[in-house]
Design a protein around this motif. Structure first.
Motif, short mmCIF file in Angstrom:
data_model
loop_
_atom_site.label_atom_id
_atom_site.label_comp_id
_atom_site.label_asym_id
_atom_site.label_seq_id
_atom_site.Cartn_x
_atom_site.Cartn_y
_atom_site.Cartn_z
N UNK A 193 0.82 -1.22 0.00
CA UNK A 193 0.00 0.00 0.00
C UNK A 193 0.84 1.26 0.00
N UNK A 194 1.90 1.25 0.80
CA UNK A 194 2.78 2.42 0.89
C UNK A 194 3.49 2.66 -0.44
N UNK A 195 3.92 1.56 -1.09
CA UNK A 195 4.63 1.68 -2.37
C UNK A 195 3.73 2.27 -3.45
N UNK A 196 2.47 1.78 -3.51
CA UNK A 196 1.54 2.27 -4.53
C UNK A 196 1.21 3.74 -4.30
N UNK A 197 0.94 4.10 -3.04
CA UNK A 197 0.57 5.49 -2.76
C UNK A 197 1.77 6.42 -2.93
N UNK A 198 2.96 5.93 -2.58
CA UNK A 198 4.17 6.75 -2.75
C UNK A 198 4.39 7.06 -4.23
N UNK A 199 4.21 6.04 -5.08
CA UNK A 199 4.38 6.25 -6.52
C UNK A 199 3.36 7.26 -7.05
N UNK A 200 2.10 7.11 -6.59
CA UNK A 200 1.05 8.03 -7.06
C UNK A 200 1.36 9.46 -6.63
N UNK A 201 1.80 9.64 -5.39
CA UNK A 201 2.09 10.99 -4.91
C UNK A 201 3.30 11.60 -5.61
N UNK A 202 4.30 10.76 -5.91
CA UNK A 202 5.47 11.27 -6.63
C UNK A 202 5.08 11.74 -8.03
N UNK A 203 4.17 10.98 -8.66
CA UNK A 203 3.72 11.38 -10.00
C UNK A 203 2.96 12.69 -9.96
N UNK A 204 2.11 12.84 -8.92
CA UNK A 204 1.36 14.08 -8.80
C UNK A 204 2.30 15.25 -8.53
N UNK A 205 3.33 15.03 -7.69
CA UNK A 205 4.29 16.09 -7.38
C UNK A 205 5.03 16.54 -8.63
N UNK A 206 5.25 15.56 -9.57
CA UNK A 206 5.95 15.92 -10.81
C UNK A 206 5.16 16.91 -11.65
N UNK A 207 3.82 16.92 -11.46
CA UNK A 207 3.01 17.88 -12.19
C UNK A 207 3.17 19.29 -11.65
N UNK A 208 3.68 19.39 -10.41
CA UNK A 208 3.88 20.71 -9.81
C UNK A 208 2.73 21.07 -8.89
N UNK A 209 2.99 21.21 -7.60
CA UNK A 209 1.89 21.49 -6.66
C UNK A 209 1.39 22.92 -6.79
N UNK A 210 2.16 23.81 -7.44
CA UNK A 210 1.72 25.20 -7.64
C UNK A 210 1.14 25.43 -9.03
N UNK A 211 1.00 24.35 -9.81
CA UNK A 211 0.57 24.50 -11.20
C UNK A 211 -0.91 24.19 -11.38
N UNK A 212 -1.46 24.78 -12.41
CA UNK A 212 -2.81 24.44 -12.89
C UNK A 212 -2.67 24.13 -14.37
N UNK A 213 -3.26 23.02 -14.81
CA UNK A 213 -3.15 22.62 -16.21
C UNK A 213 -4.55 22.74 -16.84
N UNK A 214 -4.66 23.58 -17.86
CA UNK A 214 -5.93 23.75 -18.56
C UNK A 214 -5.78 23.09 -19.94
N UNK A 215 -6.63 22.11 -20.22
CA UNK A 215 -6.55 21.36 -21.48
C UNK A 215 -7.75 21.68 -22.37
N UNK A 216 -7.51 21.67 -23.67
CA UNK A 216 -8.62 21.73 -24.63
C UNK A 216 -9.22 20.35 -24.78
#
Length: 417
Positions: free
Chosen positions: A42-65
């Protein structure tokens, strides 16, 4: 000294019945092993998910068409017009004081060729600020510069994946890539993004090729034509993406809400979609907590069964050693000494079961990662928690048999066959 002698006596008694002691702690071994292994998965799966989200940038907003649902209308038109506009990017940049910078992005699929090698590239027309919001290490050369944008230069920055697929070795910086009949000079190579996750849309791909936004518009036009099954789909999308950087993390969600309200005002159709990495990060943390509680509860049941097993064996032990208890009481042993002896034996069994269980718990995640590729993460907290629970359960379930042994009447115990 008395305590040490009693611990030594307890271990000696357990070793006299080695097989029975081993079978007694099996439940505890599997229980502790399950706790450590399940928490590691469980820790490994959640750690990977959080690392991926952090790569998007916690201060960023992404607007897609996004292409709206009215496909029937779109097919009847010569050109399907939808998505974000350059005006939207300008309004976002100028309207909100919390916005530090915005990065417009336009995407197009084209085949890139270097000699006999080719690869379908995702052309990313953008500005030099891209690297400030999507942080990927630069392996060699440089990224796009303002002069590339102003001069509509035919320069391209490849990902490591694209460079390996198209270049046959030798010098990469300065090499030429032919894209849709036009020559582009390679000026840099960035590290590829290889992490994949369902439900999270990353702004970059491993087959990306970054070129100036002005060059993309001038060389390839505004209309993107897709040919499939004998039909031509023509789309006019000014911007496929707008990356927005906000000055503070606690203002990201309010800014995203304001941007959405603004887009609703200026767009007749919902042809855009907002992605807020900070919200995804919070959801990932909530999911992690729920996941750990569920897995911990399942593993706790295993430990409970192990504790009941220890209690049963210790009760049988008391019955079997009734005469021994009677002799000890007859020669002067006090009730608290009998109580302490059986509690010590229970604690020794629990501790041994816990240590073997931790070994099993470390081995299972290693097997899972090695043969399935799933990430696992064993934390010191999960090991300490498992050992603490096993010790606690052992003591709780050992007190009743110990009290029963201590309360035996010495005369009745000596008469026991």
């Amino acid at each position: 000294m008395m305590l040490i002698r009693e611990i030594h006596l307890g271990i000696k008694n357990l070793m006299m019945h080695g097989l029975r002691s081993l079978l007694t702690i099996l439940g505890m071994v599997f229980g502790v092993g399950s706790v450590v292994a399940m928490l590691a998965v469980g820790e490994g799966a959640s750690h990977q998910a959080m690392e991926q989200v952090k790569m998007l940038g916690s201060n960023n907003i992404i607007v897609n068409s996004i292409n709206p649902a009215e496909t029937a209308i779109a097919q009847e038109q010569l050109v399907n017009v939808y998505g974000l506009l350059a005006k939207d990017e300008k309004r976002i940049r100028q309207s909100f004081e919390t916005v530090v910078r915005t990065v417009p992005v336009r995407l197009q699929r084209e085949i890139g060729r270097v000699g006999s090698r080719s690869l379908e590239l995702r052309l990313v027309g953008t500005t030099p600020d891209w690297v400030h919001l999507v942080k990927r290490p630069l392996l060699t050369g440089r990224f796009l510069l303002p002069r590339d944008l102003e001069g509509n230069n035919n320069v391209v920055v490849l990902t490591e994946y694209a460079a390996r697929r198209m270049l046959s070795g030798g010098e990469s910086i300065g090499a030429k890539v032919r894209i849709d009949g036009k020559l582009f000079t390679i000026v840099g190579i960035v590290k590829s993004h290889l992490m994949l996750s369902e439900g999270i849309q990353f702004p970059d791909r491993r087959e990306d090729a970054y070129i100036p936004l002005t060059t993309l518009r001038q060389r390839f036009g505004d209309i993107i034509t897709r040919r499939s099954s004998g039909t031509n789909e023509r789309n006019l999308v000014e911007l496929h993406q707008i990356l927005v950087e906000v000055n503070q993390a606690d203002r990201v969600e309010s800014t995203a809400h304001a941007i959405k309200t603004m887009l609703t005002t200026f767009h007749e159709r919902v042809d855009y979609q907002l992605q807020v990495p900070l919200t995804l990060l919070r959801e990932a943390k909530r999911t992690k907590r729920t996941f750990n509680v569920v897995l911990g509860s399942i593993a706790a049941i295993s430990l409970l069964v192990g504790g009941i097993g220890i209690m049963n064996i210790m009760l049988a032990n008391v019955t079997e050693r009734t005469r021994e208890i009677g002799i000890r009481r007859a020669i002067g042993a006090k009730r608290r000494q009998i109580l302490r002896q059986f509690v010590i034996e229970t604690v020794v069994l629990s501790m041994l079961g816990g240590l073997l269980g931790i070994g099993l718990g470390l081995f299972i995640p290693w097997l899972v990662t090695r043969y399935s590729g799933l990430p696992t993460l064993v934390t010191p907290a999960s090991i300490a928690l498992s050992l603490f629970i096993s010790m606690t359960i052992g003591i709780i379930f050992g007190i009743y048999p110990a009290k029963r042994a201590a309360q035996l009447d010495p005369i009745e115990a000596l008469r026991h066959d």
